[in-house]
Write a protein that holds these residues in place. Structure first.
Motif, PDB file in Angstrom:
ATOM      1  N   ALA A  68     -25.211 -52.638  66.649  1.00  0.00           N
ATOM      2  CA  ALA A  68     -24.501 -51.855  67.661  1.00  0.00           C
ATOM      3  C   ALA A  68     -23.012 -51.831  67.369  1.00  0.00           C
ATOM      4  CB  ALA A  68     -24.759 -52.441  69.052  1.00  0.00           C
ATOM      5  N   ALA A  69     -22.493 -52.982  66.918  1.00  0.00           N
ATOM      6  CA  ALA A  69     -21.070 -53.026  66.575  1.00  0.00           C
ATOM      7  C   ALA A  69     -20.778 -52.119  65.384  1.00  0.00           C
ATOM      8  CB  ALA A  69     -20.661 -54.469  66.262  1.00  0.00           C
ATOM      9  N   LEU A  70     -21.700 -52.161  64.376  1.00  0.00           N
ATOM     10  CA  LEU A  70     -21.518 -51.277  63.226  1.00  0.00           C
ATOM     11  C   LEU A  70     -21.601 -49.813  63.637  1.00  0.00           C
ATOM     12  CD1 LEU A  70     -23.583 -53.096  60.447  1.00  0.00           C
ATOM     13  CD2 LEU A  70     -21.094 -52.846  60.576  1.00  0.00           C
ATOM     14  N   ASP A  71     -22.584 -49.509  64.504  1.00  0.00           N
ATOM     15  CA  ASP A  71     -22.709 -48.119  64.949  1.00  0.00           C
ATOM     16  C   ASP A  71     -21.459 -47.663  65.678  1.00  0.00           C
ATOM     17  OD1 ASP A  71     -25.186 -47.857  63.855  1.00  0.00           O
ATOM     18  OD2 ASP A  71     -26.301 -48.183  65.730  1.00  0.00           O
ATOM     19  N   ALA A  72     -20.888 -48.567  66.483  1.00  0.00           N
ATOM     20  CA  ALA A  72     -19.652 -48.208  67.175  1.00  0.00           C
ATOM     21  C   ALA A  72     -18.530 -47.962  66.175  1.00  0.00           C
ATOM     22  CB  ALA A  72     -19.268 -49.326  68.149  1.00  0.00           C
ATOM     23  N   GLU A  73     -18.520 -48.834  65.143  1.00  0.00           N
ATOM     24  CA  GLU A  73     -17.496 -48.673  64.099  1.00  0.00           C
ATOM     25  C   GLU A  73     -17.722 -47.394  63.303  1.00  0.00           C
ATOM     26  OE1 GLU A  73     -16.216 -50.888  59.920  1.00  0.00           O
ATOM     27  OE2 GLU A  73     -17.351 -51.990  61.452  1.00  0.00           O
ATOM     28  N   PHE A  74     -19.007 -47.080  63.051  1.00  0.00           N
ATOM     29  CA  PHE A  74     -19.332 -45.894  62.243  1.00  0.00           C
ATOM     30  C   PHE A  74     -19.231 -44.590  63.030  1.00  0.00           C
ATOM     31  CE2 PHE A  74     -22.299 -48.829  59.642  1.00  0.00           C
ATOM     32  CZ  PHE A  74     -21.215 -49.298  58.920  1.00  0.00           C
ATOM     33  N   ALA A  75     -19.067 -44.696  64.358  1.00  0.00           N
ATOM     34  CA  ALA A  75     -19.000 -43.476  65.160  1.00  0.00           C
ATOM     35  C   ALA A  75     -17.829 -42.602  64.717  1.00  0.00           C
ATOM     36  CB  ALA A  75     -18.882 -43.833  66.641  1.00  0.00           C
ATOM     37  N   GLU A  76     -16.704 -43.251  64.370  1.00  0.00           N
ATOM     38  CA  GLU A  76     -15.539 -42.484  63.905  1.00  0.00           C
ATOM     39  C   GLU A  76     -15.857 -41.797  62.570  1.00  0.00           C
ATOM     40  OE1 GLU A  76     -12.190 -45.044  63.721  1.00  0.00           O
ATOM     41  OE2 GLU A  76     -12.218 -45.531  65.878  1.00  0.00           O
TER      42      GLU A  76
ATOM     43  N   LYS B 228     -20.302 -44.874  56.199  1.00  0.00           N
ATOM     44  CA  LYS B 228     -21.598 -44.800  56.885  1.00  0.00           C
ATOM     45  C   LYS B 228     -21.435 -44.332  58.323  1.00  0.00           C
ATOM     46  CE  LYS B 228     -25.812 -47.448  57.550  1.00  0.00           C
ATOM     47  NZ  LYS B 228     -26.617 -46.450  56.843  1.00  0.00           N
ATOM     48  N   VAL B 229     -22.456 -43.641  58.802  1.00  0.00           N
ATOM     49  CA  VAL B 229     -22.472 -43.168  60.194  1.00  0.00           C
ATOM     50  C   VAL B 229     -23.541 -43.949  60.963  1.00  0.00           C
ATOM     51  CG1 VAL B 229     -21.704 -40.872  59.495  1.00  0.00           C
ATOM     52  CG2 VAL B 229     -24.157 -41.345  59.682  1.00  0.00           C
ATOM     53  N   PRO B 230     -23.531 -43.858  62.302  1.00  0.00           N
ATOM     54  CA  PRO B 230     -24.596 -44.524  63.076  1.00  0.00           C
ATOM     55  C   PRO B 230     -25.975 -44.073  62.610  1.00  0.00           C
ATOM     56  CG  PRO B 230     -22.840 -43.821  64.543  1.00  0.00           C
ATOM     57  CD  PRO B 230     -22.520 -43.252  63.191  1.00  0.00           C
ATOM     58  N   ARG B 231     -26.927 -44.998  62.696  1.00  0.00           N
ATOM     59  CA  ARG B 231     -28.253 -44.719  62.146  1.00  0.00           C
ATOM     60  C   ARG B 231     -28.913 -43.496  62.763  1.00  0.00           C
ATOM     61  NH1 ARG B 231     -30.648 -50.359  63.512  1.00  0.00           N
ATOM     62  NH2 ARG B 231     -29.110 -50.049  65.169  1.00  0.00           N
ATOM     63  N   ASP B 232     -28.677 -43.263  64.040  1.00  0.00           N
ATOM     64  CA  ASP B 232     -29.338 -42.133  64.676  1.00  0.00           C
ATOM     65  C   ASP B 232     -28.701 -40.790  64.323  1.00  0.00           C
ATOM     66  OD1 ASP B 232     -26.970 -42.511  65.994  1.00  0.00           O
ATOM     67  OD2 ASP B 232     -27.810 -42.411  68.018  1.00  0.00           O
ATOM     68  N   ARG B 233     -27.611 -40.842  63.523  1.00  0.00           N
ATOM     69  CA  ARG B 233     -26.967 -39.583  63.094  1.00  0.00           C
ATOM     70  C   ARG B 233     -27.185 -39.287  61.615  1.00  0.00           C
ATOM     71  NH1 ARG B 233     -22.743 -37.673  65.911  1.00  0.00           N
ATOM     72  NH2 ARG B 233     -23.353 -35.768  64.819  1.00  0.00           N
ATOM     73  N   ILE B 234     -27.739 -40.243  60.877  1.00  0.00           N
ATOM     74  CA  ILE B 234     -27.854 -40.090  59.424  1.00  0.00           C
ATOM     75  C   ILE B 234     -28.657 -38.859  59.047  1.00  0.00           C
ATOM     76  CG2 ILE B 234     -28.804 -41.120  57.329  1.00  0.00           C
ATOM     77  CD1 ILE B 234     -28.162 -43.862  58.488  1.00  0.00           C
ATOM     78  N   LYS B 235     -29.841 -38.722  59.580  1.00  0.00           N
ATOM     79  CA  LYS B 235     -30.729 -37.627  59.193  1.00  0.00           C
ATOM     80  C   LYS B 235     -30.110 -36.267  59.484  1.00  0.00           C
ATOM     81  CE  LYS B 235     -35.473 -35.985  59.833  1.00  0.00           C
ATOM     82  NZ  LYS B 235     -36.769 -36.242  60.526  1.00  0.00           N
ATOM     83  N   GLU B 236     -29.512 -36.165  60.655  1.00  0.00           N
ATOM     84  CA  GLU B 236     -28.916 -34.885  61.049  1.00  0.00           C
ATOM     85  C   GLU B 236     -27.761 -34.482  60.126  1.00  0.00           C
ATOM     86  OE1 GLU B 236     -25.605 -33.443  64.230  1.00  0.00           O
ATOM     87  OE2 GLU B 236     -26.640 -35.349  64.562  1.00  0.00           O
ATOM     88  N   LEU B 237     -26.821 -35.415  59.920  1.00  0.00           N
ATOM     89  CA  LEU B 237     -25.631 -35.078  59.134  1.00  0.00           C
ATOM     90  C   LEU B 237     -25.961 -34.885  57.659  1.00  0.00           C
ATOM     91  CD1 LEU B 237     -23.118 -37.562  60.812  1.00  0.00           C
ATOM     92  CD2 LEU B 237     -23.381 -35.111  61.250  1.00  0.00           C
ATOM     93  N   GLU B 238     -26.775 -35.791  57.098  1.00  0.00           N
ATOM     94  CA  GLU B 238     -27.149 -35.664  55.692  1.00  0.00           C
ATOM     95  C   GLU B 238     -27.913 -34.358  55.456  1.00  0.00           C
ATOM     96  OE1 GLU B 238     -26.328 -37.413  53.161  1.00  0.00           O
ATOM     97  OE2 GLU B 238     -25.356 -39.121  54.139  1.00  0.00           O
TER      98      GLU B 238
END
Length: 408
Positions: free
Chosen positions: A266-274, A314-324
């Motif tokens: 969760a901390a990484l996802d928050a960091e990767f949100a930017e 890296k981006v949050p895991r729930d955004r990887i598929k969409e953005l890639e």
């Protein structure tokens, strides 16, 4: 002399009763008149007649068993035969004689009823023995014992049969109960042995689960927990109270590890949100390149965007598929135009394609070396960035190889 229908009184005061065999003296009443003496012995007869009438009704009503009735008739008959009374003694005897056939009929009925009950009891006991044998041949340890206890109570309520038959059926019933009890004890003894073995295994699994609960090597440790869970299920149940305690400890260790991992992610996802915001901006620029009108310009712009994409991280895991997926769509569109142009251009461009393949392969090799170093140091963030970088470069490499193959 004084006379009556059934007797007389002699002048000396002796009272006689008339019988089918003649007269017989029944006694004297001192200081009584002949009439009083005759009345005395007549009252005795009347009392005896009442007793005969009562016995007659009781026998006919069936309240006495045939044996009791026969004994009573015999007793009363003796009283009538030798009675010192004046009256129709022969009539009383005849009335007692009427009871003989009644008693015989009752005796036959009792005998038939006893035979019927005996037959029914035999059938019932055979059924109980058969059911007990069926239970003994099965493995219903939960309900079988209770059912056998019910069958035993039913057996006790049934009348005994003739000795040989009753003993034979009881032997079947008792043997079935004994066989079931022996098999049941063996079953639970085996279960206890297996549960004890499971306890030992699960205690070891719990100890390991607790020892790695604080690990921050998320991937390998999560895999190890999956292995431990498979071993836990394969071990089977331990004794229930102990099993519940061990499971609580096992779950607590799992929850501690996965809770910490979720917090870290969760901390990484928050960091990767930017980073996701940056990549969304890059996508706006990339998607503006379509449709491709100037291939060289589009390729140059896309290379720049791809570099910026890699640098964004890296981006949050729930955004990887969409953005890639969106970035890959732009890449494939440019590649399609490039492939068409390559097919229409001078084959000398194959050299450039080969050169690109070589450079990409070198870059991938260098990235793989860096990834191994990151893994060795346990730098999770760097590992994720390098894995994403490698995925993009390998995708480009595949396209470059296909382009090079078109010129070969």
């Amino acid at each position: 002399m004084t006379y009556s229908e059934w007797g007389r009184v002699e002048t000396d005061g002796t009272v006689y009763v008339k019988t089918t065999d003649g007269e017989r003296a029944v006694g004297q009443v001192p200081d009584a008149t002949p009439e009083e003496a005759l009345a005395f012995f007549t009252r005795r007869f009347e009392s005896l007649a009442v007793e005969v009438d009562l016995l007659h009704r009781r026998v006919n009503s069936g309240v006495l068993s045939p044996e009791e009735a026969a004994t009573a008739v015999k007793t009363v008959r003796a009283q009538v035969t030798d009675a010192n009374a004046v009256g129709d003694l022969a009539g009383l005897s005849a009335k007692l004689d009427e009871l003989g056939p009644v008693i015989a009929t009752q005796r036959d009925a009792r005998r038939a009823e006893k035979a019927r009950r005996s037959s029914e009891a035999k059938e019932a006991k055979e059924a109980l023995a058969s059911e007990a044998e069926r239970i003994a041949g099965g493995r219903d340890w939960k309900h079988g014992a209770n059912r056998l206890r019910e069958l035993l109570e039913q057996w006790k309520q049934l009348p005994r049969l003739d000795r040989s038959t009753d003993d034979e059926l009881w032997k079947r019933f008792s043997s079935a109960r004994s066989a079931y009890t022996k098999a049941r004890k063996a079953h639970f003894a085996e279960q206890d042995e297996r549960r004890e073995g499971a306890r030992v295994v699960k205690e070891r699994l719990v100890a390991e689960a607790e020892s790695i609960a604080g690990s921050t090597e998320w991937g390998p440790t999560a895999g190890r927990y999956r292995d431990l869970m498979r071993q836990w299920k394969a071990a089977g149940p331990a004794p229930k109270a102990i099993d519940d305690q061990l499971w609580a400890r096992f779950r607590a260790a799992q929850d501690q590890f996965f809770g910490a991992r979720d917090e870290a992610n969760a901390a990484l996802d928050a960091e990767f949100a930017e980073n996701a915001v940056v990549k969304e901006q890059i996508l706006v620029e990339a998607e503006a390149l379509l449709p491709v009108t100037d291939l060289d310009a589009a390729k140059a712009a896309f290379r720049d965007l791809a570099d910026r994409w890699d640098e964004a991280g890296k981006v949050p895991r729930d955004r990887i598929k969409e953005l890639e997926g969106r970035m890959r769509t732009v890449e494939q569109a440019i590649r399609k135009v490039e492939d068409e142009q390559w097919r229409r251009t001078d084959p000398e461009k194959s050299a450039r394609a080969d050169d690109m393949v070589a450079k990409l392969e070198a870059a991938i090799a260098e990235a793989e070396v860096q990834l191994e170093k990151a893994r060795a140091s346990g730098n999770e963030k760097k590992i994720r960035e390098l894995e994403d970088n490698l995925e993009g470069r390998r995708s480009f490499l595949e396209m470059a190889k296909r382009a090079s193959a078109d010129f070969s």
